[in-house]
Design a protein around this motif. Structure first.
Motif, PDB file in Angstrom:
ATOM      1  N   PRO A  35      32.197  10.952  52.084  1.00  0.00           N
ATOM      2  CA  PRO A  35      32.211  12.368  52.485  1.00  0.00           C
ATOM      3  C   PRO A  35      33.630  12.912  52.437  1.00  0.00           C
ATOM      4  O   PRO A  35      34.580  12.258  52.871  1.00  0.00           O
ATOM      5  N   GLN A  36      33.765  14.113  51.889  1.00  0.00           N
ATOM      6  CA  GLN A  36      35.072  14.732  51.791  1.00  0.00           C
ATOM      7  C   GLN A  36      35.272  15.699  52.946  1.00  0.00           C
ATOM      8  O   GLN A  36      34.356  16.416  53.332  1.00  0.00           O
ATOM      9  N   ARG A  37      36.470  15.672  53.458  1.00  0.00           N
ATOM     10  CA  ARG A  37      36.788  16.555  54.572  1.00  0.00           C
ATOM     11  C   ARG A  37      36.861  17.992  54.080  1.00  0.00           C
ATOM     12  O   ARG A  37      37.518  18.308  53.090  1.00  0.00           O
ATOM     13  N   ARG A  38      36.177  18.866  54.793  1.00  0.00           N
ATOM     14  CA  ARG A  38      36.204  20.276  54.416  1.00  0.00           C
ATOM     15  C   ARG A  38      37.572  20.876  54.701  1.00  0.00           C
ATOM     16  O   ARG A  38      38.190  20.569  55.708  1.00  0.00           O
ATOM     17  N   PRO A  39      38.041  21.740  53.794  1.00  0.00           N
ATOM     18  CA  PRO A  39      39.327  22.390  54.070  1.00  0.00           C
ATOM     19  C   PRO A  39      39.196  23.296  55.278  1.00  0.00           C
ATOM     20  O   PRO A  39      38.123  23.841  55.555  1.00  0.00           O
ATOM     21  N   PRO A  40      40.264  23.444  56.052  1.00  0.00           N
ATOM     22  CA  PRO A  40      40.190  24.322  57.225  1.00  0.00           C
ATOM     23  C   PRO A  40      39.819  25.733  56.836  1.00  0.00           C
ATOM     24  O   PRO A  40      40.285  26.247  55.814  1.00  0.00           O
ATOM     25  N   LYS A  41      38.988  26.335  57.631  1.00  0.00           N
ATOM     26  CA  LYS A  41      38.522  27.683  57.347  1.00  0.00           C
ATOM     27  C   LYS A  41      39.627  28.682  57.621  1.00  0.00           C
ATOM     28  O   LYS A  41      40.201  28.730  58.708  1.00  0.00           O
ATOM     29  N   LYS A  42      39.949  29.481  56.605  1.00  0.00           N
ATOM     30  CA  LYS A  42      40.999  30.461  56.752  1.00  0.00           C
ATOM     31  C   LYS A  42      40.471  31.682  57.496  1.00  0.00           C
ATOM     32  O   LYS A  42      39.335  32.089  57.297  1.00  0.00           O
ATOM     33  N   PRO A  43      41.296  32.240  58.400  1.00  0.00           N
ATOM     34  CA  PRO A  43      40.847  33.455  59.084  1.00  0.00           C
ATOM     35  C   PRO A  43      40.636  34.580  58.098  1.00  0.00           C
ATOM     36  O   PRO A  43      41.325  34.682  57.082  1.00  0.00           O
ATOM     37  N   LYS A  44      39.670  35.410  58.398  1.00  0.00           N
ATOM     38  CA  LYS A  44      39.348  36.519  57.501  1.00  0.00           C
ATOM     39  C   LYS A  44      40.466  37.557  57.542  1.00  0.00           C
ATOM     40  O   LYS A  44      40.856  38.040  58.604  1.00  0.00           O
ATOM     41  N   VAL A  45      41.004  37.855  56.386  1.00  0.00           N
ATOM     42  CA  VAL A  45      42.028  38.882  56.274  1.00  0.00           C
ATOM     43  C   VAL A  45      41.591  39.860  55.198  1.00  0.00           C
ATOM     44  O   VAL A  45      41.389  39.478  54.051  1.00  0.00           O
ATOM     45  N   ASP A  46      41.396  41.107  55.567  1.00  0.00           N
ATOM     46  CA  ASP A  46      40.966  42.112  54.603  1.00  0.00           C
ATOM     47  C   ASP A  46      42.136  42.503  53.712  1.00  0.00           C
ATOM     48  O   ASP A  46      43.255  42.700  54.180  1.00  0.00           O
ATOM     49  N   SER A  47      41.869  42.593  52.420  1.00  0.00           N
ATOM     50  CA  SER A  47      42.863  43.150  51.523  1.00  0.00           C
ATOM     51  C   SER A  47      42.975  44.641  51.810  1.00  0.00           C
ATOM     52  O   SER A  47      42.031  45.275  52.286  1.00  0.00           O
ATOM     53  N   VAL A  48      44.142  45.199  51.515  1.00  0.00           N
ATOM     54  CA  VAL A  48      44.276  46.636  51.731  1.00  0.00           C
ATOM     55  C   VAL A  48      43.359  47.412  50.809  1.00  0.00           C
ATOM     56  O   VAL A  48      43.144  48.607  51.018  1.00  0.00           O
ATOM     57  N   ASP A  49      42.806  46.744  49.791  1.00  0.00           N
ATOM     58  CA  ASP A  49      41.858  47.428  48.909  1.00  0.00           C
ATOM     59  C   ASP A  49      40.612  47.867  49.659  1.00  0.00           C
ATOM     60  O   ASP A  49      39.937  48.802  49.243  1.00  0.00           O
ATOM     61  N   VAL A  50      40.274  47.159  50.743  1.00  0.00           N
ATOM     62  CA  VAL A  50      39.085  47.520  51.508  1.00  0.00           C
ATOM     63  C   VAL A  50      39.451  48.241  52.802  1.00  0.00           C
ATOM     64  O   VAL A  50      38.582  48.531  53.615  1.00  0.00           O
ATOM     65  N   ILE A  51      40.744  48.510  53.000  1.00  0.00           N
ATOM     66  CA  ILE A  51      41.182  49.281  54.161  1.00  0.00           C
ATOM     67  C   ILE A  51      41.419  50.716  53.694  1.00  0.00           C
ATOM     68  O   ILE A  51      42.344  50.975  52.927  1.00  0.00           O
ATOM     69  N   PRO A  52      40.585  51.634  54.113  1.00  0.00           N
ATOM     70  CA  PRO A  52      40.742  53.007  53.610  1.00  0.00           C
ATOM     71  C   PRO A  52      41.946  53.690  54.238  1.00  0.00           C
ATOM     72  O   PRO A  52      42.209  53.538  55.440  1.00  0.00           O
ATOM     73  N   PRO A  53      42.706  54.426  53.445  1.00  0.00           N
ATOM     74  CA  PRO A  53      43.793  55.225  54.029  1.00  0.00           C
ATOM     75  C   PRO A  53      43.219  56.401  54.797  1.00  0.00           C
ATOM     76  O   PRO A  53      42.035  56.722  54.684  1.00  0.00           O
ATOM     77  N   ALA A  54      44.058  57.000  55.600  1.00  0.00           N
ATOM     78  CA  ALA A  54      43.616  58.213  56.285  1.00  0.00           C
ATOM     79  C   ALA A  54      43.227  59.265  55.250  1.00  0.00           C
ATOM     80  O   ALA A  54      43.758  59.298  54.139  1.00  0.00           O
ATOM     81  N   GLU A  55      42.282  60.107  55.610  1.00  0.00           N
ATOM     82  CA  GLU A  55      41.777  61.090  54.658  1.00  0.00           C
ATOM     83  C   GLU A  55      42.829  62.147  54.327  1.00  0.00           C
ATOM     84  O   GLU A  55      43.575  62.609  55.198  1.00  0.00           O
ATOM     85  N   ASN A  56      42.865  62.497  53.049  1.00  0.00           N
ATOM     86  CA  ASN A  56      43.701  63.603  52.579  1.00  0.00           C
ATOM     87  C   ASN A  56      45.163  63.475  53.010  1.00  0.00           C
ATOM     88  O   ASN A  56      45.774  64.425  53.531  1.00  0.00           O
ATOM     89  N   ILE A  57      45.717  62.272  52.807  1.00  0.00           N
ATOM     90  CA  ILE A  57      47.112  62.054  53.187  1.00  0.00           C
ATOM     91  C   ILE A  57      48.029  62.992  52.395  1.00  0.00           C
ATOM     92  O   ILE A  57      47.949  63.071  51.168  1.00  0.00           O
ATOM     93  N   ASP A  58      48.877  63.694  53.118  1.00  0.00           N
ATOM     94  CA  ASP A  58      49.889  64.559  52.511  1.00  0.00           C
ATOM     95  C   ASP A  58      51.216  63.813  52.583  1.00  0.00           C
ATOM     96  O   ASP A  58      51.828  63.725  53.650  1.00  0.00           O
ATOM     97  N   ILE A  59      51.654  63.274  51.460  1.00  0.00           N
ATOM     98  CA  ILE A  59      52.839  62.428  51.460  1.00  0.00           C
ATOM     99  C   ILE A  59      54.082  63.216  51.854  1.00  0.00           C
ATOM    100  O   ILE A  59      55.033  62.659  52.423  1.00  0.00           O
ATOM    101  N   GLU A  60      54.072  64.524  51.595  1.00  0.00           N
ATOM    102  CA  GLU A  60      55.222  65.347  51.976  1.00  0.00           C
ATOM    103  C   GLU A  60      55.375  65.389  53.492  1.00  0.00           C
ATOM    104  O   GLU A  60      56.498  65.390  54.016  1.00  0.00           O
ATOM    105  N   ARG A  61      54.270  65.416  54.206  1.00  0.00           N
ATOM    106  CA  ARG A  61      54.328  65.471  55.665  1.00  0.00           C
ATOM    107  C   ARG A  61      54.707  64.119  56.270  1.00  0.00           C
ATOM    108  O   ARG A  61      55.046  64.056  57.449  1.00  0.00           O
TER     109      ARG A  61
END
Length: 222
Positions: A35-61
């Motif tokens: 039997p092979q030892r299972r690799p330790p389970k990595k904590p779930k980390v969301d990529s920023v690709d799935v983290i939505p930015p605030a709506e209608n960001i105005d970069i000038e502000r």
């Protein structure tokens, strides 16, 4: 003569029995794989690709001065030196509305001297998403403006090589409400960044003037 034949026959029988036994061990009953030892389970980390930015960001502000108030991160430097962080202030500027870069000046103290770090964030087609380019594409830092009201606070996500750091900025050092701080802790918890990984930054004695010798261009480790 008959005795010789009987001796030879007995020898052949013994040899056959030995060969049969060894072949049975190899080709018959198969040993189970270890039997092979299972690799330790990595904590779930969301990529920023799935983290939505605030709506209608105005970069000038978003331009202007922002004081770093709190950081949620598993950055090794912060884990080892989080109790000795220095006051940090960030200034965002843009030369013109058509410019596709955001100039970033970060001033902090190191070895009792004020330093200024100059960087360029690339503005992406998605409002609220920025990129800090590294030496190679895999070393890029992807940045998301997660929440802001422009006038008092901003929550920004920094994603690099599978790790996320979340930073809470304020327009001043004393106008953040308790609900904003609680919201920041909740957002950090969603990225498996509990209270042990929160590092408040000093809200006093920020750097202002910096000698030219202490102006550098680099990419932060956290």
């Amino acid at each position: 003569m008959a005795g010789v034949w009987r001796c030879m026959l007995a020898t052949m029988i013994v040899l056959c029995v030995c060969l049969w036994g060894s072949s049975e061990a190899v080709g018959g009953a198969k040993s189970r794989p270890r039997p092979q030892r299972r690799p330790p389970k990595k904590p779930k980390v969301d990529s920023v690709d799935v983290i939505p930015p605030a709506e209608n960001i105005d970069i000038e502000r978003m331009t202007g001065t922002w004081y770093l108030l709190n950081v949620a991160s598993k950055c090794s430097y912060l884990i080892n030196h989080g109790t000795r962080v220095e006051p940090t202030v960030m200034s965002l500027s843009r030369s013109s509305p058509s410019e596709q870069t955001l100039s970033v000046s970060t001033k902090t103290r190191h070895d009792h001297q004020c330093w200024e770090i100059l960087q360029l964030y690339q503005i992406t087609p998605t409002p609220g998403r920025l990129t800090l380019k590294g030496a190679r594409p895999e070393l890029n830092t992807e940045i998301v403006i997660g929440e802001t009201d422009y006038s008092s606070y901003a929550v920004m996500y920094y994603h690099k090589r599978g790790k996320i750091t979340i930073k809470l900025y304020g327009r001043s050092v004393d106008n953040l409400s308790e609900p904003v701080l609680t919201k920041f802790e909740q957002l950090a918890e969603k990225q498996d960044l509990g209270l042990a990984y929160l590092f408040p930054f000093p809200t006093y004695s920020h750097c202002r003037d910096v000698d030219q010798d202490h102006v550098i261009n680099c990419i932060p480790t956290c």
